[in-house]
Design an enzyme around this catalytic site. Sequence first.
Site, mmCIF file in Angstrom:
data_model
loop_
_atom_site.group_PDB
_atom_site.id
_atom_site.type_symbol
_atom_site.label_atom_id
_atom_site.label_comp_id
_atom_site.label_asym_id
_atom_site.label_seq_id
_atom_site.Cartn_x
_atom_site.Cartn_y
_atom_site.Cartn_z
ATOM 1 N N ASP A 13 0.940 -1.206 -0.093
ATOM 2 C CA ASP A 13 0.090 0.052 0.117
ATOM 3 C C ASP A 13 0.836 1.252 -0.051
ATOM 4 O O ASP A 13 2.262 1.042 0.234
ATOM 5 C CB ASP A 13 -0.974 -0.043 1.218
ATOM 6 N N ASP A 15 -0.065 5.226 1.036
ATOM 7 C CA ASP A 15 -0.115 6.419 2.246
ATOM 8 C C ASP A 15 -0.217 5.397 3.521
ATOM 9 O O ASP A 15 -1.186 4.393 3.595
ATOM 10 C CB ASP A 15 -1.645 7.077 1.948
ATOM 11 N N THR A 106 -2.561 1.255 -4.599
ATOM 12 C CA THR A 106 -2.887 2.032 -3.471
ATOM 13 C C THR A 106 -4.224 2.708 -3.804
ATOM 14 O O THR A 106 -4.836 2.367 -5.010
ATOM 15 C CB THR A 106 -2.104 3.493 -3.788
ATOM 16 N N SER A 107 -5.283 3.081 -3.167
ATOM 17 C CA SER A 107 -6.617 3.782 -3.376
ATOM 18 C C SER A 107 -6.345 5.097 -3.659
ATOM 19 O O SER A 107 -7.422 5.815 -4.033
ATOM 20 C CB SER A 107 -7.166 3.711 -1.743
ATOM 21 N N LYS A 138 -10.510 -1.207 -2.337
ATOM 22 C CA LYS A 138 -10.311 -1.977 -0.967
ATOM 23 C C LYS A 138 -11.663 -2.040 -0.183
ATOM 24 O O LYS A 138 -11.990 -0.797 0.146
ATOM 25 C CB LYS A 138 -8.974 -1.619 -0.295
ATOM 26 N N ASP A 163 -1.609 -0.815 6.268
ATOM 27 C CA ASP A 163 -1.790 -0.098 7.458
ATOM 28 C C ASP A 163 -3.048 0.035 7.901
ATOM 29 O O ASP A 163 -3.408 0.713 8.950
ATOM 30 C CB ASP A 163 -0.741 1.056 7.550
#
Length: 229
Positions: A13, A15, A106-107, A138, A163
């Site tokens: 991931d 951030d 990543t989102s 996600k 995280d």
Amino acid sequence: MPLVLTAQTLLFDMDGTLVDSTEAVARTWSRFARRHGLDAGTILASAHGQRTAETVAAHAPPGTDVEAETAWLVGQDLADTGGTVAVPGAAELLAALPPHRWALVTSAGRELAVRRMAAAGLPLPDVLISADDVREGKPSPEGFLAAAERLGGDPARAVVFEDAELGLLAARAAGCFPVVVGPHDGPAAQGRPRITDYTGVACASSFEDGLRLVLPDSVPARTAVLASH
């Protein structure tokens, strides 16, 4: 004792996992909250790990143009990367990895991911799966499955660093092996290996063209220990 894992690929991931963008993220969502008379703390509590459009849809007042607000928020993010830094040890770990053995999932949108990684001084991988590349964010496993496929690996032999609750759920749904980065302690983090950051994390090429990953003593004794994966 350190935890030793073997894997074909490592999926990260961004951030909160490779990049600490806390300050910039807080500023952007605070601007959004002020625009609509909302509580920024409530929004921030649910936004982590989620695509921007999904957070807007969940919190914006009825009648809000979600697409327009999402575009505005993305513009705010792109213009403000102040305070964005690498998670300790991330640069050293990524530098040690073969390019064809790791990916970013990543989102964030692709352009934002590129800017935040650059702001943090981190390299971009050959494989980057962003919010722009998936139909479902996600906790859908779509992003991790796509990354493993593009790397030519088996998801069951991928270690995921995450995280956030949504990301950990997505990793589990994809059949990957999740490692928690940082303090998140939600249900999906229970019983998982955990690192504070990448200080002391080592990775080297292993047999069968795989990777041998060593997580330091910061892994809690209560977590499950796997000799291989």
